[in-house]
Design an enzyme around this catalytic site. Sequence first.
Site, mmCIF file in Angstrom:
data_model
loop_
_atom_site.group_PDB
_atom_site.id
_atom_site.type_symbol
_atom_site.label_atom_id
_atom_site.label_comp_id
_atom_site.label_asym_id
_atom_site.label_seq_id
_atom_site.Cartn_x
_atom_site.Cartn_y
_atom_site.Cartn_z
ATOM 1 N N ARG A 40 0.822 -1.220 0.000
ATOM 2 C CA ARG A 40 0.000 0.000 0.000
ATOM 3 C C ARG A 40 0.854 1.267 0.000
ATOM 4 N NH1 ARG A 40 -4.950 -2.216 3.669
ATOM 5 N NH2 ARG A 40 -6.157 -2.899 1.882
ATOM 6 N N LYS A 201 -21.705 -14.792 -1.865
ATOM 7 C CA LYS A 201 -23.141 -14.578 -1.653
ATOM 8 C C LYS A 201 -23.815 -13.831 -2.799
ATOM 9 C CE LYS A 201 -22.269 -14.266 3.251
ATOM 10 N NZ LYS A 201 -21.841 -13.273 4.226
ATOM 11 N N GLY A 361 -10.472 -6.837 -4.025
ATOM 12 C CA GLY A 361 -10.781 -7.877 -3.045
ATOM 13 C C GLY A 361 -10.100 -9.201 -3.317
ATOM 14 N N GLY A 384 -14.087 -2.940 -0.738
ATOM 15 C CA GLY A 384 -15.441 -2.374 -0.668
ATOM 16 C C GLY A 384 -15.638 -1.221 -1.635
HETATM 17 P P1 AMP Z 1 -16.619 -12.386 -1.780
HETATM 18 O O1 AMP Z 1 -16.007 -11.668 -0.612
HETATM 19 O O2 AMP Z 1 -18.100 -12.343 -1.819
HETATM 20 O O3 AMP Z 1 -15.957 -12.009 -3.098
HETATM 21 O O4 AMP Z 1 -16.321 -13.915 -1.527
HETATM 22 C C1 AMP Z 1 -15.039 -14.431 -1.497
HETATM 23 C C2 AMP Z 1 -15.079 -15.675 -0.706
HETATM 24 O O5 AMP Z 1 -15.977 -16.587 -1.305
HETATM 25 C C3 AMP Z 1 -13.738 -16.359 -0.642
HETATM 26 O O6 AMP Z 1 -13.320 -16.397 0.696
HETATM 27 C C4 AMP Z 1 -14.038 -17.761 -1.165
HETATM 28 O O7 AMP Z 1 -13.410 -18.767 -0.399
HETATM 29 C C5 AMP Z 1 -15.531 -17.861 -1.013
HETATM 30 N N1 AMP Z 1 -16.114 -18.849 -1.915
HETATM 31 C C6 AMP Z 1 -15.968 -18.925 -3.242
HETATM 32 N N2 AMP Z 1 -16.602 -20.010 -3.738
HETATM 33 C C7 AMP Z 1 -17.163 -20.646 -2.698
HETATM 34 C C8 AMP Z 1 -17.937 -21.827 -2.564
HETATM 35 N N3 AMP Z 1 -18.249 -22.565 -3.614
HETATM 36 N N4 AMP Z 1 -18.353 -22.183 -1.339
HETATM 37 C C9 AMP Z 1 -18.015 -21.423 -0.272
HETATM 38 N N5 AMP Z 1 -17.310 -20.301 -0.324
HETATM 39 C C10 AMP Z 1 -16.862 -19.916 -1.529
#
Ligand code: AMP
Length: 404
Positions: A40, A201, A361, A384
């Site tokens: 950073r 999610k 991210g 974010g």
């Molecule tokens: P996000 O912060 O929403 O971009 O989510 C990232 C996180 O989603 C990472 O820590 C991944 O390990 C998790 N992730 C990705 N695919 C899966 C999956 N099939 N089941 C559970 N967690 C997942």
Amino acid sequence: MPKKTIRDIDLSNKRVLVRVDFNVPLDEKDGQMVITDATRIQETLPTLQALIAAGAKVILCSHLGRPKGQRDPKQSLAPVAPALSELLGVPVEFSEETTGPVALAKAMALPAGGVLLLENTRFHAGEEKNDPELAKGLAELAEVFVNDAFGSAHRAHSSTAGVADYLPAVSGLLMEKELTYLHDELENPERPFVVILGGAKVNDKIEVINRLLEKADTIIIGGGMAYTFRKLVQGITIGKSLYKPEWEPIAQAAIDKAKARGVNLLIPVDAMITDAFDFDAKKLGNTKYTGVNESIPDGWEGVDIGPESVKLFAAEIAKAKTVIWNGPMGVFEIQESSKGSFDVAAAIAENTSAKTIIGGGDSVKAVKKAKLADKMTFISTGGGASLELLEGKVLPGVACLQEK
Ligand code: AMP
């Protein structure tokens, strides 16, 4: 929306307050706090070097950690001053006060091209409340405000937005680059424009899906959120894969919108599945790949996309002229289920005729882990903030900057 940058104003001999993102990871070693990753700090160097070259008196402020409005020696920015000094090759003065007489005296004493780092803005309770008193205290130190802290631009805090009420405000070079690649370039992207979205999610990503459905030629969905789409589109059962009933109507609306707009919505056709998943221990139980469009058995869950999905996605990525990727294809933190994300990263890297943008991210972590960072056109420094910008939201730390 183009904002004025440090190139658009005269900064010679001016005291310039620069909001940077020096929220670096620290570790305690022999009673001393040491920086474990200086990325950073490095990201801000182009802006700081340009300011020094322009003869500005550079006053830096940043938050570090979550000290909750109180002084905490373990979250002091003090260790950053010598690290920055070494990177810049000039002395960096440190002020133990963020605002007030001590900080002001040090700011006033700066020569042209001098650099002063102020103590953690979050040692003040007012920072996260966007307290005007703190904003005024910061503004008092300088004649111009430069925001280069893209990663904090989605927050309306005293040092990211409030201070711009009292000083002319322009963007730094890192902020400018982030806005170029995560906003301007995506307004009129060179086509085909392929968007790859993953992560856990559906509800976290739906705003981005909706917004980019209006711009993209193809949207590829991977990660944990893909199982809701697969259940709806392929009619398969998904075992205990990530899923919530309330995600179904959200996903269905995206499917309908894609159809109505003629956007090619691509979802995985196979998966790596496991019968046990311990994220903290970074361990999976038994694993295997499903066949194409095959249901996931009860008691098993999808943790990565499979080889057929990679082929499908890579073929589309190869045709693109613009690619943006946000969110991993699977649980990339565990080696066994990282292949899908790494293969997608490789497919993006291989398309050297496209603009390739890694939108913040966990996909940034995946690209770095795959050692492909230098093959991408742009890698965002925001988490974010990049998500909110991709959602089409106005970021307070950007809105407060002067228009060109
Ligand atoms: P996000 O912060 O929403 O971009 O989510 C990232 C996180 O989603 C990472 O820590 C991944 O390990 C998790 N992730 C990705 N695919 C899966 C999956 N099939 N089941 C559970 N967690 C997942």
